[in-house]
Enzyme design. Structure first.
Site, short mmCIF file in Angstrom:
data_model
loop_
_atom_site.label_atom_id
_atom_site.label_comp_id
_atom_site.label_asym_id
_atom_site.label_seq_id
_atom_site.Cartn_x
_atom_site.Cartn_y
_atom_site.Cartn_z
CE LYS A 181 -3.88 2.01 2.62
NZ LYS A 181 -4.80 1.82 3.77
CB SER A 201 -8.14 3.64 2.73
OG SER A 201 -7.32 3.04 3.72
CB SER A 249 -8.54 0.75 5.54
OG SER A 249 -9.33 1.90 5.39
N1 GLN Z 1 -13.25 4.16 6.08
C1 GLN Z 1 -12.69 4.63 7.31
C2 GLN Z 1 -12.28 6.06 7.16
O1 GLN Z 1 -12.52 6.61 6.15
C3 GLN Z 1 -11.53 3.77 7.70
C4 GLN Z 1 -10.30 4.07 6.94
C5 GLN Z 1 -9.15 3.23 7.34
O2 GLN Z 1 -9.31 2.19 7.98
N2 GLN Z 1 -7.97 3.68 6.98
O3 GLN Z 1 -11.73 6.66 8.03
#
Ligand code: GLN
Length: 487
Positions: free
Chosen positions: A76, A151, A175
């Site tokens: 990532k 994400s 995410s």
């Molecule tokens: N979807 C959640 C957010 O937007 C979690 C994101 C994540 O786990 N990095 O904060």
């Protein structure tokens, strides 16, 4: 080749049926062939990857090698990689080449893994659909009109399309697990502190945790094993021994108690997904596991608490991107204020700005007690609920997400509905527990993920339970159509 397990790939490498250089070429070719439509990879690392693969082939020849030696993977783009751009999905870091490598990446490279490139992601890991990336949206290989989740959507889409056998991810509120669910792969977020955050660009430091994304629980276990462990460079890293994540993976689930939180099976959950989770629970029962309904009374407060804590931490963490030290700098600033304003205004996208503003608000004098302090108190209650539940059960199961992958654009302009796609995962981060997602069927030809949550530091047990489920089922082996040809 693309659907082989890590153990099979490693055996092929060690039997010299294929070299790591050939295997790396094979996956680089798949990326070249398929990623045009998916957009799952931001930066390709061809030259350095082939060099690392050559090195791995030498180690294999010398016998000084392990299961990951010569295995290609993606990271990532939130993990810093020396000499290779680390963008975090943002215009702010479009030109950023980190001077050092994140510990998690370094550990994998030391285990012999070959970094093929950097995976697309929501900007600064904020999002649930991978539509906030500066490099454009990622598409879900199961249905190009839907999102891959976020994400870590690039990592998930790439593993699902078999563009790499493994990819790293990070999980602040879901995410790793939510995109794993949407893309039909297996992902694990370990206990907070298990994987070093050194060199992992910070979003919300008390929630962020790196982890593994793979085709199966066994592969994820091998990857997580290599990433985990104490790091003196991360003050929140734990020195609790990691143990051998593979040693108990074949153990039976007989006699194990699986808890089903009644709050996770309410009206938020799509009915057809509920049926898939119930079928998976039946599979566990037939293997001798016990099932028990439990309650997590405060869990419905997890999304509101998270959207105070995470933005608060992000507003502090992202203050370092000021156009002075690194990252985007605006052209010919008039004065210092103009430099800050324009650099940040141009560098960050809308979702990141929204979070920074929310965070600055909840931390501001007069609102701190009403929002931030309250959210921290709720966080404590959520954690206590889980600790109570684990007195009665060994593992908790639920759906990973309330729906299957949704259509691209559907929630883009509706942040609250986007935020709600993490209702089942966010509480796990607030508590700092390990959680994973495993494929457990399809609804409307789209993958469904089952979330498994474990007690602190019980990654081995989680992986064992997931692996046993994957011995009983073959959902994790399904490949989206169009990606089955050998490239
Ligand atoms: N979807 C959640 C957010 O937007 C979690 C994101 C994540 O786990 N990095 O904060």
């Amino acid at each position: 080749m693309y659907n082989k397990s890590l153990k099979e790939l490693s055996a092929s490498l060690h039997r010299k049926e294929i070299s790591s250089v050939e295997l790396s070429h094979y996956f680089l070719d798949r990326i070249a062939r398929f990623d045009g439509e998916l957009n799952s990879v931001i930066t390709i690392n061809t030259d350095a990857a082939l060099k690392a693969a050559e090195q791995a082939d030498k180690l294999i020849a010398s016998g000084d090698s392990g299961l990951l030696t010569g295995i290609p993977l993606l990271h990532k783009d939130i993990f810093c990689t020396e000499g290779l751009r680390t963008s975090c999905g943002s215009n702010m870091l479009d030109n950023f080449i980190a001077p050092y490598t994140a510990t998690a990446v370094r550990k994998l490279e030391q285990a012999g893994a070959v970094t093929l490139g950097k995976a697309n992601m929501d900007e600064f890991a904020m999002g649930s659909s991978n539509e906030t990336s500066f490099y454009g949206a990622v598409k879900n290989p199961w249905d190009l009109s839907t999102v891959p989740g976020g994400s870590s959507g690039g990592s998930a889409a790439a593993v699902a399309a078999r563009l790499a056998p493994l990819a790293s991810g990070t999980d602040t509120g879901g995410s790793i697990r939510q995109p794993a669910a949407f893309c039909g792969i297996t992902g694990i977020k370990p206990t907070y502190g298990r994987v070093s955050r050194y060199g992992m660009i910070a979003f919300a430091s008390s929630l962020d945790q790196g982890g593994a994304m793979a085709k199966s629980a066994e592969d994820a276990a091998i990857m997580l094993q290599a990433m985990s462990g104490f790091d003196e460079k991360d003050s929140t890293s734990t020195d609790k021994p990691v143990g051998d994540l593979l040693s108990d993976i074949d153990g039976s689930v007989k006699g194990l108690t699986i808890g089903l939180p009644k709050e996770f099976f309410g009206e938020d959950l799509d009915e057809e997904i509920r049926i898939k989770i119930e079928e998976a629970v039946e599979a566990f029962k037939s293997a001798g596991a016990n099932v028990k309904e439990i309650s997590l009374p405060n869990i419905n407060l997890s999304v509101p608490a998270y959207y105070v804590v995470a933005p608060a931490e992000c507003s502090a963490n992202l203050s370092r991107f000021d156009g002075v030290r690194f990252g985007h700098r605006c052209d010919s600033p008039k004065d210092l204020e103009d430099l800050y304003k324009r650099s940040r205004g141009e560098g960050f996208g809308d979702e990141v700005k929204r979070r920074i503003m929310m965070g600055a608000y909840v931390l501001s004098a007069g609102y701190y007690d009403a929002y931030y302090k309250k959210a921290q108190q709720i966080r404590r209650l959520i954690k206590q609920d889980f600790v109570e539940a684990f007195k009665e059960v060994d593992v908790i199961a639920s759906a990973t997400a309330p729906s299957v992958a949704f259509a691209a654009g559907e929630k883009k302009d509706d942040p609250v509905s986007m935020y709600l796609s993490d209702i089942f995962t966010i509480g796990v981060n607030l508590a700092g527990l390990p959680g994973m997602s495993v494929p457990c069927g399809f609804v409307d030809d789209k993958p469904v993920g089952m979330q498994l949550i474990g007690h602190y530091f019980e990654e081995a047990r989680l992986l064992n339970v997931a692996h046993q489920y994957q011995q009983l089922t073959d959902w994790h082996l399904a490949v989206p159509s169009g990606y089955e040809q050998e490239a």
